[in-house]
Scaffold this motif. Structure first.
Motif, short mmCIF file in Angstrom:
data_model
loop_
_atom_site.label_atom_id
_atom_site.label_comp_id
_atom_site.label_asym_id
_atom_site.label_seq_id
_atom_site.Cartn_x
_atom_site.Cartn_y
_atom_site.Cartn_z
N GLY A 29 0.79 -1.23 0.00
CA GLY A 29 0.00 0.00 0.00
C GLY A 29 0.82 1.27 0.00
O GLY A 29 0.28 2.36 0.15
N SER A 30 2.13 1.14 -0.18
CA SER A 30 3.03 2.30 -0.19
C SER A 30 3.87 2.28 -1.46
O SER A 30 4.55 1.28 -1.73
N VAL A 31 3.84 3.37 -2.22
CA VAL A 31 4.63 3.45 -3.45
C VAL A 31 6.12 3.39 -3.14
O VAL A 31 6.87 2.64 -3.76
N HIS A 32 6.55 4.19 -2.16
CA HIS A 32 7.97 4.25 -1.81
C HIS A 32 8.48 2.89 -1.33
O HIS A 32 9.54 2.41 -1.77
N ASP A 33 7.73 2.23 -0.45
CA ASP A 33 8.16 0.93 0.07
C ASP A 33 8.16 -0.12 -1.03
O ASP A 33 9.03 -1.01 -1.06
N ALA A 34 7.18 -0.05 -1.95
CA ALA A 34 7.15 -1.00 -3.06
C ALA A 34 8.38 -0.84 -3.95
O ALA A 34 8.99 -1.83 -4.38
N GLN A 35 8.77 0.41 -4.20
CA GLN A 35 9.96 0.66 -5.00
C GLN A 35 11.21 0.12 -4.30
O GLN A 35 12.09 -0.47 -4.94
#
Length: 285
Positions: A29-35
């Motif tokens: 649910g987090s763009v930064h963490d997914a990246q």
């Protein structure tokens, strides 16, 4: 690349990159963490003994999923102390074809990490239970049970009434105009009797610390907001689909972005999801 030569490992990963980001984002649910997860998986893939890897895609996807499961353990603790409602980072697009909508992502938050992984990998990304079993280190029967439990929990979050896309965008535009101009009569006609507002400021920007529920309470909130908007300058940046729901991106007087997503049922707005936490909006800039 010469015929018959093995594909460059970096090229293999690059080909899978968009899918891996989708898996990681829906898990976390987090763009930064997914990246970060996908970048970590790339480093591990480049350092792996590829002579032992028969199926590169399966190996890489298992790596991403396991990294997500590790991250979810700490994320759960962080969200228990999060200030106000937690909403996933908003993903904005023009087509609204994503079947993992914002309400479904919120329903996934109530699942265990393993339930979430089994459901997403099987029901959304189409992996077999044999492959899921290898990925999460459980037997096939356990994976089937995990997915079934997840399905029962998220069933209510599936959209019951599909709104025509252009109509949804029309309602989003009309909501923006009415809310900013203070047209309470127009707003009242758009909202369902049990409408709710969920605002994620993360303690960094003003936002209600609890959901506001019911037409009367939401109208009071909108009236207060309209007074604030009248004294400031708000700019409509973009109308589109936010995590599969019609909505818009706006820029407020302080220069920060916010996103508003509308869950529409039978032509009425049933829920309003507003993300104001600047940490969740950096990718939109």
């Amino acid at each position: 690349m010469a015929p018959g030569a093995p594909e460059d490992p970096a090229a293999i990963f690059e080909r899978l990159h968009p899918k891996l980001l989708r898996v990681a984002y829906r898990m976390i649910g987090s763009v930064h963490d997914a990246q970060d997860v996908v970048q970590d998986a790339f480093v591990r893939w480049m350092g792996a003994d590829r002579s032992e890897v028969r199926e590169p895609e399966a190996f890489i996807q298992r790596t991403v999923t396991r990294l997500c499961l590790d991250l979810l353990k700490s994320a759960k603790r962080q969200r228990e102390t999060y200030l106000g409602p937690w909403l996933p980072d908003p993903i904005v697009d023009d087509d609204g074809d994503d079947d993992v909508t914002l309400p479904l992502m919120l329903a996934l938050e109530r699942l265990t990490p393993l339930e979430r992984a089994a459901f997403l990998l099987h029901d959304v990304f189409g992996l077999s239970f044999d492959e899921i079993a290898k990925t999460i280190d459980r037997d096939v029967a356990a994976c089937r049970q995990l997915a079934a439990r997840a399905r029962s929990h998220v069933r209510e979050a599936r959209p019951r009434f599909q709104i025509e896309k252009e109509r949804g965008l029309e309602i989003a535009r009309a909501f923006y105009v009415a809310s900013r101009s203070g047209d309470m009569a127009a707003l009242g006609k758009m909202l369902a009797a049990d409408v709710s507002v969920h605002a994620d400021g993360g303690g960094k920007r003003p936002a209600a610390l609890e959901p506001v529920v019911g037409l009367a309470e939401v109208m009071k909130l909108q009236a207060r907001l309209a007074t604030m908007f009248a004294a400031t300058v708000s700019k409509l940046v973009r109308v589109g689909f936010i995590n599969g729901l019609p909505g818009f991106v706006s820029q407020e007087a302080d220069g920060e972005y916010s996103t508003t997503a509308l869950d529409i049922e039978e032509g009425k707005i049933a829920a309003i999801y507003v993300v104001r936490n600047p940490d969740k909006l950096k990718h939109l800039h």
